[in-house]
Design an enzyme around this catalytic site. Structure first.
Site, PDB file in Angstrom:
ATOM      1  N   PRO A  14    -126.270 -26.402 -92.402  1.00 57.35           N
ATOM      2  CG  PRO A  14    -127.274 -25.208 -94.126  1.00 57.35           C
ATOM      3  CD  PRO A  14    -126.320 -25.050 -92.981  1.00 57.35           C
ATOM      4  CD  GLU A  15    -125.533 -32.359 -90.157  1.00 60.49           C
ATOM      5  OE1 GLU A  15    -125.437 -33.579 -90.383  1.00 60.49           O
ATOM      6  OE2 GLU A  15    -125.796 -31.893 -89.034  1.00 60.49           O
TER       7      GLU A  15
END
Length: 285
Positions: free
Chosen positions: A2-3
């Protein structure tokens, strides 16, 4: 992994559902989930019991929940971590690692992590900013992020522009997906030397980074499988708007040239050969 948009989506959900609630008990079901909490799982549970969550904040890809004790609960989702709100009594998830119950008997918070690369810990006195994540740079969505400071620091680096975008001590929250998307918009190849960028070009790139992140946040982030979801278990849909990442062989939406995939740091980079020509002399891979 996840960013920023995915983590920010989770932060927004947590802020809505757990701020102001008092934790009554914590159940640690897998020790790896709290491995970053050096005193161990029992201490993790004890120090959180009776504490009230006063806010939910983020630095890059890390979340932290300030507590009324002055401490903070830190969370990192890793590759498959999920923070879910579930009704009390709902069936346990297969990969449930930590459960938080609250005094109001409302929805409980669950940390679910299939691959156990994520984790939770408590930072003593870390309510304002935990020491453990203070080295991480601000992200471009932060009101206190310095555009001029970033441009100057970027141009001082002697590296490739994509490597710089992934450097969390320079700019946080940007990972492989959104770096490729911003570079596509900027018409820059990721191997372009940072010290060869002009100030205006670096500023334009930053603008594209900010635009991509902002658009992705509005769409709940990017979900390629069931591992990334928000606190309600719903997937993001920014993958429908991707122009470069994951589109090998598909026509560039700007010029029609097939998108190429290149090896990059044991991962992949996606770009348009025509819109983003590789710099002369740049190494491959």
């Amino acid at each position: 992994m996840p960013e920023l948009p995915e983590v920010e989506t989770v932060r927004q959900g947590l802020a809505q559902w757990v701020t102001g609630r008092r934790i009554t008990s914590v159940e640690v079901r897998h020790p790896r989930a709290v491995r970053r909490h050096a005193p161990g799982g029992a201490h993790f549970a004890d120090v959180l019991a009776g504490r009230t969550v006063t806010d939910v904040r983020r630095r890059g890809k890390y979340l932290w929940l300030p507590l009324d004790s002055g401490d903070a609960l830190i969370g990192h989702l890793g590759m498959s971590g999920q923070l879910l709100l579930q009704p009390v009594g709902a069936a346990d998830e297969l990969h449930l690692r930590v459960r938080f119950r609250f005094a109001d008997d409302g929805p409980e918070l669950r940390f679910v992590d299939q691959r156990t690369f994520g984790g939770l810990s408590v930072s003593e006195g870390g309510a304002e900013l935990p020491d453990e994540i203070a080295h991480i740079a601000r992200d471009p969505m932060d009101p206190e992020f310095s555009d001029a400071g970033f441009v100057a620091a970027l141009r001082r680096r002697r590296t490739e522009v994509k490597r710089a975008l992934l450097d969390q001590t320079l700019i946080s929250g940007v990972g492989n997906i959104y770096a490729d998307e911003a570079l596509w918009r900027a018409k820059l190849h990721g191997a372009r030397p940072t010290d060869a960028l002009t100030g205006p070009a670096a500023l334009r790139l930053l603008g594209h980074v900010r635009d991509v992140l902002g658009e992705a946040i509005k769409q709940g982030g990017t979900s390629f499988d069931e591992l990334y979801v928000d606190v309600n278990g719903e997937s993001g849909y920014f993958d429908r708007s991707l122009n470069a990442y994951g589109r090998e062989g598909e026509p560039c939406r700007r010029c029609g040239t097939p998108i190429r995939r290149e090896a990059f740091m044991n991962r992949s980079s996606y770009s348009c050969p025509r819109c983003q020509p590789r710099p002369r002399g740049a190494l491959r891979g």
